[in-house]
Design a protein around this motif. Structure first.
Motif, PDB file in Angstrom:
ATOM      1  N   LEU A 328      35.038  51.315  30.898  1.00 50.06           N
ATOM      2  CA  LEU A 328      35.616  51.248  32.243  1.00 50.06           C
ATOM      3  C   LEU A 328      34.679  50.508  33.192  1.00 50.06           C
ATOM      4  N   ARG A 329      33.396  50.840  33.150  1.00 54.03           N
ATOM      5  CA  ARG A 329      32.418  50.180  34.024  1.00 54.03           C
ATOM      6  C   ARG A 329      32.367  48.685  33.742  1.00 54.03           C
ATOM      7  N   GLU A 330      32.372  48.321  32.461  1.00 51.27           N
ATOM      8  CA  GLU A 330      32.309  46.906  32.085  1.00 51.27           C
ATOM      9  C   GLU A 330      33.526  46.137  32.599  1.00 51.27           C
ATOM     10  N   LYS A 331      34.720  46.732  32.467  1.00 52.23           N
ATOM     11  CA  LYS A 331      35.942  46.062  32.919  1.00 52.23           C
ATOM     12  C   LYS A 331      35.944  45.917  34.446  1.00 52.23           C
ATOM     13  N   LEU A 332      35.552  46.955  35.145  1.00 48.70           N
ATOM     14  CA  LEU A 332      35.516  46.893  36.613  1.00 48.70           C
ATOM     15  C   LEU A 332      34.476  45.881  37.090  1.00 48.70           C
ATOM     16  N   GLN A 333      33.305  45.865  36.451  1.00 51.04           N
ATOM     17  CA  GLN A 333      32.251  44.939  36.857  1.00 51.04           C
ATOM     18  C   GLN A 333      32.697  43.498  36.657  1.00 51.04           C
ATOM     19  N   ARG A 334      33.357  43.234  35.541  1.00 51.70           N
ATOM     20  CA  ARG A 334      33.819  41.872  35.282  1.00 51.70           C
ATOM     21  C   ARG A 334      34.830  41.431  36.340  1.00 51.70           C
ATOM     22  N   LEU A 335      35.734  42.326  36.713  1.00 51.94           N
ATOM     23  CA  LEU A 335      36.726  41.992  37.728  1.00 51.94           C
ATOM     24  C   LEU A 335      36.076  41.769  39.096  1.00 51.94           C
ATOM     25  N   CYS A 336      35.044  42.535  39.390  1.00 49.81           N
ATOM     26  CA  CYS A 336      34.318  42.328  40.657  1.00 49.81           C
ATOM     27  C   CYS A 336      33.576  40.993  40.650  1.00 49.81           C
ATOM     28  N   ASP A 337      33.116  40.577  39.480  1.00 51.53           N
ATOM     29  CA  ASP A 337      32.364  39.327  39.354  1.00 51.53           C
ATOM     30  C   ASP A 337      33.262  38.100  39.237  1.00 51.53           C
ATOM     31  N   GLU A 338      34.535  38.303  38.854  1.00 50.36           N
ATOM     32  CA  GLU A 338      35.438  37.177  38.602  1.00 50.36           C
ATOM     33  C   GLU A 338      36.732  37.347  39.407  1.00 50.36           C
ATOM     34  N   PRO A 339      36.695  37.044  40.702  1.00 47.99           N
ATOM     35  CA  PRO A 339      37.886  37.214  41.550  1.00 47.99           C
ATOM     36  C   PRO A 339      39.085  36.389  41.101  1.00 47.99           C
ATOM     37  N   GLU A 340      38.834  35.286  40.401  1.00 47.41           N
ATOM     38  CA  GLU A 340      39.959  34.470  39.920  1.00 47.41           C
ATOM     39  C   GLU A 340      40.778  35.235  38.876  1.00 47.41           C
ATOM     40  N   MET A 341      40.122  36.086  38.096  1.00 49.69           N
ATOM     41  CA  MET A 341      40.843  36.901  37.127  1.00 49.69           C
ATOM     42  C   MET A 341      41.695  37.945  37.848  1.00 49.69           C
ATOM     43  N   VAL A 342      41.146  38.543  38.893  1.00 46.92           N
ATOM     44  CA  VAL A 342      41.897  39.512  39.695  1.00 46.92           C
ATOM     45  C   VAL A 342      43.129  38.856  40.282  1.00 46.92           C
ATOM     46  N   GLN A 343      42.962  37.653  40.797  1.00 48.60           N
ATOM     47  CA  GLN A 343      44.083  36.942  41.404  1.00 48.60           C
ATOM     48  C   GLN A 343      45.174  36.643  40.389  1.00 48.60           C
ATOM     49  N   LYS A 344      44.778  36.350  39.157  1.00 46.91           N
ATOM     50  CA  LYS A 344      45.745  36.062  38.095  1.00 46.91           C
ATOM     51  C   LYS A 344      46.682  37.265  37.885  1.00 46.91           C
ATOM     52  N   TYR A 345      46.118  38.457  37.866  1.00 41.32           N
ATOM     53  CA  TYR A 345      46.939  39.660  37.684  1.00 41.32           C
ATOM     54  C   TYR A 345      47.769  39.962  38.931  1.00 41.32           C
ATOM     55  N   LYS A 346      47.204  39.710  40.104  1.00 47.29           N
ATOM     56  CA  LYS A 346      47.924  40.000  41.344  1.00 47.29           C
ATOM     57  C   LYS A 346      49.182  39.144  41.486  1.00 47.29           C
ATOM     58  N   ILE A 347      49.106  37.912  41.059  1.00 49.98           N
ATOM     59  CA  ILE A 347      50.222  36.978  41.227  1.00 49.98           C
ATOM     60  C   ILE A 347      51.479  37.469  40.521  1.00 49.98           C
ATOM     61  N   VAL A 348      51.305  38.087  39.351  1.00 50.19           N
ATOM     62  CA  VAL A 348      52.478  38.431  38.527  1.00 50.19           C
ATOM     63  C   VAL A 348      52.919  39.892  38.673  1.00 50.19           C
ATOM     64  N   ALA A 349      52.094  40.756  39.254  1.00 44.12           N
ATOM     65  CA  ALA A 349      52.329  42.205  39.188  1.00 44.12           C
ATOM     66  C   ALA A 349      53.641  42.641  39.833  1.00 44.12           C
ATOM     67  N   ALA A 350      53.874  42.246  41.083  1.00 42.68           N
ATOM     68  CA  ALA A 350      55.014  42.771  41.838  1.00 42.68           C
ATOM     69  C   ALA A 350      56.346  42.350  41.226  1.00 42.68           C
ATOM     70  N   GLU A 351      56.492  41.071  40.928  1.00 42.66           N
ATOM     71  CA  GLU A 351      57.755  40.600  40.367  1.00 42.66           C
ATOM     72  C   GLU A 351      58.034  41.271  39.023  1.00 42.66           C
ATOM     73  N   PHE A 352      57.002  41.401  38.202  1.00 42.56           N
ATOM     74  CA  PHE A 352      57.154  42.017  36.883  1.00 42.56           C
ATOM     75  C   PHE A 352      57.635  43.461  36.991  1.00 42.56           C
ATOM     76  N   ILE A 353      56.972  44.255  37.825  1.00 44.60           N
ATOM     77  CA  ILE A 353      57.273  45.688  37.851  1.00 44.60           C
ATOM     78  C   ILE A 353      58.613  45.972  38.522  1.00 44.60           C
ATOM     79  N   CYS A 354      58.955  45.219  39.559  1.00 46.98           N
ATOM     80  CA  CYS A 354      60.233  45.454  40.253  1.00 46.98           C
ATOM     81  C   CYS A 354      61.419  44.997  39.417  1.00 46.98           C
ATOM     82  N   ARG A 355      61.202  44.031  38.558  1.00 41.90           N
ATOM     83  CA  ARG A 355      62.264  43.602  37.653  1.00 41.90           C
ATOM     84  C   ARG A 355      62.438  44.610  36.512  1.00 41.90           C
ATOM     85  N   LYS A 356      61.339  45.196  36.073  1.00 41.85           N
ATOM     86  CA  LYS A 356      61.372  46.096  34.912  1.00 41.85           C
ATOM     87  C   LYS A 356      61.897  47.485  35.255  1.00 41.85           C
ATOM     88  N   TYR A 357      61.588  47.981  36.455  1.00 43.68           N
ATOM     89  CA  TYR A 357      61.930  49.357  36.810  1.00 43.68           C
ATOM     90  C   TYR A 357      62.731  49.392  38.116  1.00 43.68           C
TER      91      TYR A 357
END
Length: 376
Positions: A328-357
């Motif tokens: 858990l610490r390793e995954k969180l640290q990587r996301l804190c160090d790599e904001p571009e990866m965080v942005q990649k997940y943010k872009i798709v999250a809302a559309e995906f979840i609202c379409r699925k549920y």
């Protein structure tokens, strides 16, 4: 039952509907979303609320009739006493369908069933596994309710494939898989969270939910303690008969861990809207509504690898090994160090979840379980 006819439906097992403040949990959200949509379909719906749960003097909400039943407000007794009295009311009332929410209340399901009601159960999770019940009478009573549901319920609805597998393997009982829904969310600017907690957009890692041991917050706090980041850790939510656990978490935490207490309204929305990462490190879930909400706000989410979480997020979130603090610490640290990866997940999250549920889909499928074929 004949399709396309108006049904008289009773719901019980929740605290209060509409739920406000500390009374609002996952079950309360489901009951509100489902009951109001059933009314919109043309059905007659009554919700049986616990007394003393701050539902004011309302006797109706969005067309749903509200009735209060006697409740003893002591740990382990509130759910049991309210559901016993609600079951008596529904048994002798003029209802076509009685919908029980959660396992414990099902201990009395046999009574309305005996008097000719169609009884439907939604299993929101295997509640007897929750740590707050231990191995005492509370856990045994909930397990008893589960067995009564298996034996007498006309239909059992489950929220995850894992729980569906459990009922088949344990009881050879078929169930209907109908996961929860989520509404589209409006992103809010950081205002109140700045004033109250000094939080800025993307300046914190968020957990929002009930503060109970099975949510795994002790793993999150310990993982955070070893991270190299200037981002705060925000733990938002109230305890559920778990004040000792809350104090334990606070004793583990440094000054960068903020406990907000229960949040609602715009504060609740601002916390979701402005988080850098949302984390759900649970050991046990039913169908995590908080995760659906977090994704609906476009959050990058980090979840434990339990089936109830991974089935929701698929490949649209970061997954860590349950109870593995280092992972858990390793995954969180990587996301804190790599904001571009965080942005990649943010872009798709809302559309995906609202379409699925979709709550409308949930209501439509539940209507069929009731024995009705009305289209929304």
């Amino acid at each position: 039952m004949d399709g396309n006819r108006k049904l008289k439906i009773a719901m019980l097992g929740h605290k209060t509907m509409p739920a406000r403040d500390v009374s609002r949990g996952g079950i309360e959200v489901v009951v509100e979303e489902l009951s109001t949509r059933m009314v919109a379909q043309g059905h007659d719906v009554t919700c049986y609320n616990r007394t003393g749960c701050d539902n004011g003097d309302l006797d109706e909400y969005k067309g749903v009739k509200l009735k209060s039943v006697f409740t003893i407000h002591k740990k382990g007794l509130a759910a049991m006493t309210s559901s016993v009295f609600a079951a008596f009311h529904t048994a002798f009332g003029k209802y076509d369908v009685v919908h029980f929410h959660a396992e414990g209340p099902c201990a009395m399901l046999w009574l309305p069933k005996l008097l000719g009601k169609r009884c439907v159960v939604t299993i929101h999770g295997l509640d007897w596994k929750r740590e707050k019940w231990g191995k005492g009478i509370g856990s045994k009573y909930i397990r008893f309710g589960e067995k009564i549901a298996v034996k007498y319920a006309d239909e059992i609805i489950v929220l995850s494939k894992g729980v569906q597998d459990y009922f088949w393997k344990t009881y050879h009982r078929k169930t209907a898989f109908i996961p929860n829904g989520v509404n589209g969310s409006e992103i809010r600017e950081a205002k109140e969270i700045i004033e109250k907690f000094g939080l800025k957009k993307d300046g914190y890692i968020l957990f929002l939910g009930r503060i109970v041991p099975e949510k795994g917050l002790h793993y999150l706090v310990e993982a955070y303690e070893g991270m190299n980041t200037d981002k705060k850790l925000v733990i938002a939510g109230g305890s559920s008969d778990t004040d000792e656990y809350m104090e334990e978490l606070k004793s583990m935490s440094n000054e960068n861990v903020i406990f907000t207490g229960f949040v609602t309204g715009e504060l609740h929305e601002e916390l979701y809207s402005n988080a850098y990462i949302y984390v759900l490190p649970s050991d046990l879930e039913g169908m995590p509504l908080s995760l659906l909400e977090a994704m609906s706000y476009g959050n990058c989410c980090v979840v434990s690898d339990i089936e109830e979480c991974t089935d929701v997020v698929e490949d649209k979130a970061v997954v860590f090994q349950r109870r593995n603090i280092g992972d858990l610490r390793e995954k969180l640290q990587r996301l804190c160090d790599e904001p571009e990866m965080v942005q990649k997940y943010k872009i798709v999250a809302a559309e995906f979840i609202c379409r699925k549920y979709s709550w409308d889909d949930v209501a439509k499928q539940t209507s069929k379980v009731y024995g009705d074929e009305i289209e929304i």
